[in-house]
Design an enzyme around this catalytic site. Structure first.
Site, PDB file in Angstrom:
ATOM      1  N   TYR A  50      -1.539  -0.305  11.265  1.00  0.00           N
ATOM      2  CA  TYR A  50      -1.806  -1.153   9.953  1.00  0.00           C
ATOM      3  C   TYR A  50      -0.517  -0.888   8.968  1.00  0.00           C
ATOM      4  O   TYR A  50      -0.090  -1.714   8.287  1.00  0.00           O
ATOM      5  CB  TYR A  50      -3.062  -0.491   9.406  1.00  0.00           C
ATOM      6  CG  TYR A  50      -3.300  -0.902   7.867  1.00  0.00           C
ATOM      7  CD1 TYR A  50      -3.334  -2.077   7.452  1.00  0.00           C
ATOM      8  CD2 TYR A  50      -2.992   0.333   6.851  1.00  0.00           C
ATOM      9  CE1 TYR A  50      -3.234  -2.406   5.970  1.00  0.00           C
ATOM     10  CE2 TYR A  50      -3.114  -0.220   5.518  1.00  0.00           C
ATOM     11  CZ  TYR A  50      -3.325  -1.641   4.995  1.00  0.00           C
ATOM     12  OH  TYR A  50      -3.378  -1.792   3.719  1.00  0.00           O
ATOM     13  N   LYS A  75       2.285  -3.541   7.167  1.00  0.00           N
ATOM     14  CA  LYS A  75       2.424  -3.649   5.951  1.00  0.00           C
ATOM     15  C   LYS A  75       4.080  -3.189   5.438  1.00  0.00           C
ATOM     16  O   LYS A  75       4.561  -3.831   4.865  1.00  0.00           O
ATOM     17  CB  LYS A  75       1.475  -2.779   5.316  1.00  0.00           C
ATOM     18  CG  LYS A  75      -0.027  -2.934   5.216  1.00  0.00           C
ATOM     19  CD  LYS A  75      -0.442  -4.385   4.660  1.00  0.00           C
ATOM     20  CE  LYS A  75      -0.139  -4.641   2.817  1.00  0.00           C
ATOM     21  NZ  LYS A  75      -0.830  -5.995   2.594  1.00  0.00           N
ATOM     22  N   THR A 119       1.007  -1.322  -0.167  1.00  0.00           N
ATOM     23  CA  THR A 119       0.013  -0.077   0.165  1.00  0.00           C
ATOM     24  C   THR A 119       0.716   1.256  -0.072  1.00  0.00           C
ATOM     25  O   THR A 119       2.084   1.154   0.548  1.00  0.00           O
ATOM     26  CB  THR A 119      -0.869  -0.278   1.436  1.00  0.00           C
ATOM     27  OG1 THR A 119      -1.498   1.258   1.372  1.00  0.00           O
ATOM     28  CG2 THR A 119      -0.193  -0.153   2.538  1.00  0.00           C
ATOM     29  N   ASP A 120       0.186   2.363  -0.587  1.00  0.00           N
ATOM     30  CA  ASP A 120       0.744   3.524  -0.524  1.00  0.00           C
ATOM     31  C   ASP A 120       1.389   4.213   0.780  1.00  0.00           C
ATOM     32  O   ASP A 120       2.001   5.003   1.304  1.00  0.00           O
ATOM     33  CB  ASP A 120       0.341   4.787  -1.546  1.00  0.00           C
ATOM     34  CG  ASP A 120      -1.210   5.079  -0.898  1.00  0.00           C
ATOM     35  OD1 ASP A 120      -1.614   4.263  -0.048  1.00  0.00           O
ATOM     36  OD2 ASP A 120      -1.534   5.728  -1.668  1.00  0.00           O
ATOM     37  N   GLU A 121       0.472   3.557   1.901  1.00  0.00           N
ATOM     38  CA  GLU A 121       0.518   3.894   3.321  1.00  0.00           C
ATOM     39  C   GLU A 121       1.911   3.820   3.650  1.00  0.00           C
ATOM     40  O   GLU A 121       2.151   4.307   4.947  1.00  0.00           O
ATOM     41  CB  GLU A 121      -0.495   3.330   4.078  1.00  0.00           C
ATOM     42  CG  GLU A 121      -1.856   3.930   3.485  1.00  0.00           C
ATOM     43  CD  GLU A 121      -3.048   3.749   4.759  1.00  0.00           C
ATOM     44  OE1 GLU A 121      -2.768   3.384   5.687  1.00  0.00           O
ATOM     45  OE2 GLU A 121      -4.096   3.979   4.192  1.00  0.00           O
TER      46      GLU A 121
END
Ligand code: NAD
Ligand code: DAU
Length: 355
Positions: free
Chosen positions: A171, A175, A146-148
């Protein structure tokens, strides 16, 4: 441009969730000769209804299993001669990770390690030799990230693949940890991997804890629309079908060991999205309720997709207008789907988070 990969037996994990179920159907339609083996633990977010149109497809097999279960994952590799893994399985909701981080760490990090270890065992030419970096032809492990993991942006700038990882929520930290493990297996063991980092997805079958389906569902029921903080946080929205085609592109053409960002150059403030949903459904803006902000809330995400577009030739096809129109219409005409998943667990979750 990477080498074109041929494959046959694709293990998709988390294939009963939002993106995974869209991906399973995408692959079965696009690659008629592939077998898709879907492994999903069917947590609150997994729903076999998402897959009912492919349940009888001879090229589709489903296992209810946890990616942390080494023996089961080993058995699935040995029965099906898995040559490709696409790992979607994860705890995916930031708000839940703030309340209960532990499962995010075990599923998202240790689950990834189980998949990598099993793939290494079955794919390495000489699995007993720790120095062996030779793998069977055409195998690949793809980690859906994810870009997060990059953290938050200010008013300007975009995420590029070479940026350091600065995750802010449990979260995104889980990741980012998984990304690091995948990278380590490539560096240390020569594992053929790719990592994709996508921006926010929207579309059909998204669980109504996430912004767009939650707002559509509340709007249809004329309930308050809970906007965090000032509603000016920015996300870069991509239709789930475009995410599926991007992963398919990376699987087949991605250069081994590389990371690819995926995004559609479509930045929107949350409040714009909420107002668009209200307008489309003909409801009043009085439903908007500004609530206390999410702790550690990332202000802005924006993906620079130059690498995947120029090196692999991928582009998004959905415009946001078309995608949102279709999505809102789908939720409107599939209220049974929502009612079936808004079980006791969801009601309890909603009360805990929003009341
Ligand atoms: P989701 O929550 O809708 O689906 C997750 C699926 O994984 C569910 O079917 C669940 O049952 C399954 N699962 C959870 N724990 C499991 C376990 N231990 N073993 C086996 N299965 C398990 O999530 P999503 O939105 O479809 O996201 C899928 C992946 O894409 C995640 O890895 C997420 O981090 C990533 N991602 C999501 C977005 C987005 O906007 N939704 C964007 C970029 C990346
Ligand atoms: O960027 C990719 C990520 O996008 C994925 O990795 C995650 O799995 C996915 O959940 C998503 O994370 P976000 O936190 O961006 O998505 P969410 O839908 O939870 O929230 C989107 C924005 O809307 C965010 O700024 C928080 C805000 N929001 C969300 C909810 C649920 C609200 O204002 N009110 C809400 O009730």
């Amino acid at each position: 441009m990477g080498q074109v990969k041929e494959m046959k037996n694709v293990l998709v994990t988390g294939g009963a969730g939002f993106i995974g179920s869209n991906f399973v159907k995408y692959m079965l339609n696009k690659h008629l000769e592939y077998k898709i083996i879907n492994v999903d633990a069917l947590t609150y977010a997994g729903n076999l209804e998402n897959l009912k149109e492919v349940a009888d497809n001879v090229n589709y097999i489903f296992y209810k299993a946890d990616i942390r279960d080494k023996e089961k994952i080993d058995e699935i590799f040995s029965i099906h001669g898995i040559d490709t893994v696409v790992n979607f399985a994860a705890e995916s909701h930031v708000d839940r990770s703030i309340v209960e981080p532990e499962i995010f760490l075990t599923t998202n990090i240790l689950g990834t390690q189980v998949l990598l270890d099993t793939a290494k065992k079955y794919w390495k030419v000489n699995p007993e030799d720790k120095y062996c970096k030779e793998y069977k032809l055409g195998v690949k492990y793809l980690q859906v990230s994810t870009d997060e993991v990059y953290g938050a942006l200010g008013k300007t700038g975009m995420f590029v693949e070479t940026m350091p990882l600065l995750p802010n929520s449990p979260y995104s930290a889980s990741k980012a940890s998984a990304d690091m493990i995948v990278r380590a297996y490539h560096e240390t063991f020569g594992m053929p991997v790719n990592i994709t980092r996508c921006s926010n997805n929207y579309g059909l079958y998204q669980f109504p804890e996430k912004l767009i389906p939650l707002m559509i569902n509340n709007c249809l029921k004329e309930k308050d629309l809970p906007v965090y903080g000032d509603g000016m946080q920015v996300r870069d929205w991509l239709h789930v079908s475009d995410h599926c085609s991007a992963i398919d592109t990376v699987l087949h053409k991605g250069a081994i060991g590389e990371v690819y960002n995926i995004g559609g150059n479509n930045e929107k403030a949350n409040i714009e999205i909420v107002k668009l949903i209200l307008k489309t459904l003909g409801k009043s803006e009085y439903l908007i309720k500004y609530v206390k902000d999410r702790p550690g809330h990332d202000r802005r995400y924006a993906i620079d997709n130059t690498k995947i577009t120029t090196q692999l030739g991928w582009t998004a096809v959905y415009t946001f207008e078309r995608g949102m129109k279709e999505t809102i219409e789908w939720y409107l005409s599939n209220q049974d789907w929502i009612e079936n998943i808004i079980s006791g667990e969801y009601v309890k979750y909603y009360e805990k988070m929003y009341n």
